[in-house]
Design an enzyme around this catalytic site. Structure first.
Site, PDB file in Angstrom:
ATOM      1  CG  ASP A 207      19.057  38.952  50.355  1.00 21.24           C
ATOM      2  OD1 ASP A 207      19.334  40.087  49.937  1.00 21.24           O
ATOM      3  OD2 ASP A 207      18.412  38.123  49.696  1.00 21.24           O
TER       4      ASP A 207
ATOM      5  CD  GLU B 265      15.416  37.188  46.973  1.00 26.50           C
ATOM      6  OE1 GLU B 265      14.828  37.945  46.159  1.00 26.50           O
ATOM      7  OE2 GLU B 265      16.653  37.148  47.069  1.00 26.50           O
TER       8      GLU B 265
ATOM      9  CG  HIS C 298      18.372  37.491  42.780  1.00 29.33           C
ATOM     10  ND1 HIS C 298      19.119  38.494  43.343  1.00 29.33           N
ATOM     11  CD2 HIS C 298      18.545  37.599  41.444  1.00 29.33           C
ATOM     12  CE1 HIS C 298      19.708  39.196  42.385  1.00 29.33           C
ATOM     13  NE2 HIS C 298      19.377  38.663  41.223  1.00 29.33           N
TER      14      HIS C 298
ATOM     15  CG  ASP D  58      21.257  36.727  46.902  1.00 27.89           C
ATOM     16  OD1 ASP D  58      21.896  35.874  46.260  1.00 27.89           O
ATOM     17  OD2 ASP D  58      20.372  37.442  46.395  1.00 27.89           O
TER      18      ASP D  58
END
Length: 230
Positions: free
Chosen positions: A7, A9, A150, A155
């Site tokens: 994951d 960001e 998040h 995540d």
């Protein structure tokens, strides 16, 4: 099979318009079971972080200013991924950003066939249902208590649980054979000890006589006769 749950960001939604990675989280799984090995880093994007992104991720340009550049973590990241398949939720998004960063450094990018998209898997498995990470966690009763914002590693850890459920659930952790490898990835059932005293036979005399009479009708060399009457 070794796979990496990934994951990222980012500062925005489009890697082709100058948006950059701000955080990377990876979880190693073998046969869909997390091994406990993870990779996590924040990344200085060398640009501003929009306020709307900060509200979602909690990350600011000030916080990221002293974090390593992608070029400083690329070697460790690529070493952790190795030659594994990469699993991501909405994989084209994460693949685009990772490959953009690798391309900026002149490194080999990951081909599309290296990625598995859990959004696509979920939509095929549950047509018409919501396929967001939150929705899938709720479907599989996976706690979201750790997800106030998040975060890439948070995540990725949640997605590892979702991915396991999408591939058969926690029963995959039960391996009746038990190969002794991948500690924590498989559960081997212990062998049952032999009874110290055999159980007494529950065959009645008339049942034994009827059985012996039936065997005589078969003729020839019967394997039962090698071991005596049961």
């Amino acid at each position: 099979m070794r796979e990496i749950i990934l994951d990222t960001e980012t500062t925005g939604l489009d890697c082709n318009l100058g948006d950059r990675i701000t955080e990377i989280g990876c979880v190693e799984v073998v046969d869909c079971i997390p091994t406990g090995r993870t990779f996590h880093t924040y990344v200085n994007p060398q640009r501003d972080v929009p306020e709307i992104v900060t509200k979602i991720t909690g990350l600011t340009a000030e916080f990221l200013a002293d974090k390593p550049l992608f070029e400083d973590v690329a070697e460790k990241f690529c070493a952790f991924v190795g030659d594994a398949v990469i699993v991501a939720h909405n994989a084209p998004f994460d693949a685009g950003f990772v490959n953009m960063e690798l391309g900026r450094l002149g490194r080999d990018i990951y081909p599309s066939q290296r990625f598995k998209d859990t959004v696509r898997i979920a939509r095929e498995k549950f047509p018409g249902a919501h396929a967001s990470l939150d929705a899938l966690c709720k479907r599989f009763n996976i706690s979201l208590e750790t997800r106030d914002k998040h975060g890439a590693l948070v995540d990725a850890l949640l997605l590892a649980e979702v991915y396991l459920e999408l591939n058969g659930g926690r029963t995959r952790a039960l391996d009746l054979a038990g190969d002794g490898g991948n500690a924590g990835a498989k559960v081997a059932f212990p062998a049952r000890p032999q009874r110290p005293v055999p159980l007494a036979s529950r065959i009645r005399d008339e049942e034994r006589a009827a059985h012996d009479a039936f065997l005589e009708t078969l003729g020839g060399a019967l394997i039962w006769k090698k071991f005596g009457s049961a």
